[in-house]
Design an enzyme around this catalytic site. Structure first.
Site, PDB file in Angstrom:
ATOM      1  N   ASP A   1      16.981  61.723-112.234  1.00  0.00           N
ATOM      2  CA  ASP A   1      17.038  63.015-112.923  1.00  0.00           C
ATOM      3  C   ASP A   1      17.270  62.828-114.416  1.00  0.00           C
ATOM      4  OD1 ASP A   1      16.908  63.805-110.341  1.00  0.00           O
ATOM      5  OD2 ASP A   1      18.920  64.653-110.241  1.00  0.00           O
TER       6      ASP A   1
ATOM      7  N   SER B   1      22.206  69.764-113.865  1.00  0.00           N
ATOM      8  CA  SER B   1      23.323  68.914-114.308  1.00  0.00           C
ATOM      9  C   SER B   1      22.837  67.782-115.204  1.00  0.00           C
ATOM     10  CB  SER B   1      24.154  68.366-113.152  1.00  0.00           C
ATOM     11  OG  SER B   1      23.495  68.433-111.942  1.00  0.00           O
TER      12      SER B   1
ATOM     13  N   GLU C   1      27.909  61.398-114.574  1.00  0.00           N
ATOM     14  CA  GLU C   1      27.787  62.101-113.292  1.00  0.00           C
ATOM     15  C   GLU C   1      28.452  61.289-112.163  1.00  0.00           C
ATOM     16  OE1 GLU C   1      25.126  64.857-112.812  1.00  0.00           O
ATOM     17  OE2 GLU C   1      25.741  65.127-110.739  1.00  0.00           O
TER      18      GLU C   1
ATOM     19  N   GLY D   1      18.001  72.334-107.435  1.00  0.00           N
ATOM     20  CA  GLY D   1      17.393  71.008-107.291  1.00  0.00           C
ATOM     21  C   GLY D   1      16.446  70.680-108.431  1.00  0.00           C
ATOM     22  N   LEU D   2      16.606  71.366-109.581  1.00  0.00           N
ATOM     23  CA  LEU D   2      15.726  71.091-110.729  1.00  0.00           C
ATOM     24  C   LEU D   2      16.497  70.387-111.848  1.00  0.00           C
ATOM     25  CD1 LEU D   2      13.754  74.476-110.789  1.00  0.00           C
ATOM     26  CD2 LEU D   2      13.093  72.312-109.710  1.00  0.00           C
TER      27      LEU D   2
HETATM   28  C1  GLA Z   1      19.275  64.124-106.697  1.00  0.00           C
HETATM   29  C2  GLA Z   1      19.828  62.898-107.428  1.00  0.00           C
HETATM   30  C3  GLA Z   1      18.723  61.904-107.761  1.00  0.00           C
HETATM   31  C4  GLA Z   1      17.847  61.595-106.554  1.00  0.00           C
HETATM   32  C5  GLA Z   1      17.426  62.882-105.858  1.00  0.00           C
HETATM   33  C6  GLA Z   1      16.702  62.612-104.572  1.00  0.00           C
HETATM   34  O1  GLA Z   1      18.461  64.878-107.541  1.00  0.00           O
HETATM   35  O2  GLA Z   1      20.497  63.299-108.606  1.00  0.00           O
HETATM   36  O3  GLA Z   1      19.288  60.736-108.314  1.00  0.00           O
HETATM   37  O4  GLA Z   1      18.495  60.723-105.689  1.00  0.00           O
HETATM   38  O5  GLA Z   1      18.536  63.721-105.570  1.00  0.00           O
HETATM   39  O6  GLA Z   1      15.507  61.960-104.806  1.00  0.00           O
END
Ligand code: GLA
Length: 388
Positions: free
Chosen positions: A175, A131, A163, A127-128
């Site tokens: 992101d 990608s 993406e 979650g960092l």
């Molecule tokens: C992922 C997605 C982002 C965002 C987050 C949640 O990281 O790539 O666009 O929606 O989840 O905040």
């Protein structure tokens, strides 16, 4: 990396250039980007580096020091043959290929070959934004080597398009924007409906940002993420029958309350409640940080986690445990899951003096409660992606 580059590509003729893209941690404003709301991420000092060089034969050659150790030659493809996602065991190449595909569709011409060697220290699937990091990094490499004129905001937009349309994950812009436009010692307050952004000094006094990786493999993230977006879309459509709005985060909390009767499905309504409340929290939190009010900032982080757990339903038992352990630990200002969810990391603001004890104690209790080992990173903020 230079040694590996020479060996893998058997290329000693071309001069290499080094690039870097950071990962990101979102401090608050989760799952608001795709609903036209505010997010408040910062680029971190973990990331992906690349050595790249142009060469005469017009093919793209890619190699990752993280994923390709069983191969002793690069993945190779002609730029003309990049059309759609490949179903191969080196599946990571789909991120750079997605970038090629999108750049081609915007009229950029690949008139020479390119070799790229990637190597990163960003944990994958945590979650960092690994990608987004590889996408933005690849845009920066092509624009650097082939003289494409692409600024930071466009690099983020093109990466998001790769993406969404090539990889098939319908993510928002957060992101890619944080990875491309991050600034050292600052968080970015981004309005995702207008792309207006402000750099907020990340003044945390004697506190540190500590990430705790739950190490839960988050395989559901693609399909569940797309489902959450669909549910928000349903709620928006229902409300639009009565009120003229273009996205959920245009609504204030009171307005959503007033129009909640329009939303047909209670699950869709819970998703909308999260988005609207979280948008307000992101604004209030950035304001609190500006005023040096870390305590309020921390409380809003905690509330964000609760809403992601109970209304948006994207936390898992393990990230709930990490957050709760942090809330009960003296010296923690606030803690929440960060990123898309379904595993991944929590982000905590921890008093400097308590960081070692935090890592030791929470790591031990997490292992006892889940059987899993958590990894911890004390992270600083960094500049966005580019040539080094
Ligand atoms: C992922 C997605 C982002 C965002 C987050 C949640 O990281 O790539 O666009 O929606 O989840 O905040």
């Amino acid at each position: 990396m230079q040694e590996t580059f020479t060996k893998i590509f058997n290329n000693t003729a071309s001069k290499t250039t080094k690039f870097f893209a950071p990962g990101r941690v979102n401090l608050i404003g989760e799952h608001t980007d795709h609903e036209g709301g505010f997010v408040f991420p910062c680029a971190i000092d973990l990331g992906i580096s690349a050595l790249a060089a142009a060469r005469p034969e017009k093919t793209l050659r890619l190699y990752s020091m993280n994923f390709d150790s069983e191969f002793n030659s690069p993945f190779e493809i002609s730029f003309d043959d990049v059309h759609e996602k490949l179903n191969i065991n080196r599946s990571w190449v789909n991120y750079p290929l997605g970038v090629v595909n999108v750049l081609k569709s915007h009229g950029y011409k690949f008139n020479s070959g390119v070799d790229i060697l990637y190597s990163g220290n960003l944990p994958d699937g945590a979650g960092l934004s690994s990608s987004a990091a590889i996408e933005v990094l690849t845009v920066k490499i092509f624009s650097g080597l082939l003289n494409f004129d692409i600024d930071g905001v466009n690099a983020a937009k093109l990466s998001q398009e790769a993406e969404n349309n090539f990889v098939g994950m319908h993510c928002g812009i957060m992101d890619q924007f944080a990875v491309s436009m991050g600034k050292k010692n600052h968080a970015v307050l981004l309005n995702c409906s207008t792309l207006e952004y402000f750099y907020a000094p990340l003044e945390l006094g004697d506190c540190k940002i500590v990430l705790a990786n739950s190490n839960v493999p988050h395989s559901l993230v693609g399909s569940e993420y797309n489902l959450r977006r669909q549910q928000c879309e349903n709620a928006l459509k229902d409300i639009q029958a009565q009120k003229n709005i273009s996205c959920l985060c245009e609504l204030t909390q009171n307005e959503l309350d007033e129009y909640s009767y329009c939303v047909n499905d209670p699950v869709d309504l819970r998703r909308a409640i999260h988005a609207v409340n979280e948008n307000s929290r992101a604004l209030r939190a950035s304001e609190a940080l500006k005023n040096g009010d870390l305590l309020t900032f921390g409380k809003l982080m905690n509330a964000s986690h609760v809403s992601l757990r109970d209304f948006y339903e994207v936390t898992v038992k393990e990230t709930d445990i990490l957050a709760k352990l942090a809330w009960n630990f003296e010296g923690v200002i606030g803690s929440r899951m960060t990123g898309g969810g379904f595993g991944g990391c929590t982000v905590s603001i921890v008093n400097e003096k308590s960081v070692d004890k935090f890592i030791d104690e929470i790591g031990r209790k997490y292992k006892d409660l889940t059987g899993l080992k958590a990894d911890f990173y004390i992270t600083g903020s960094s500049d966005g992606a580019g040539k080094l």
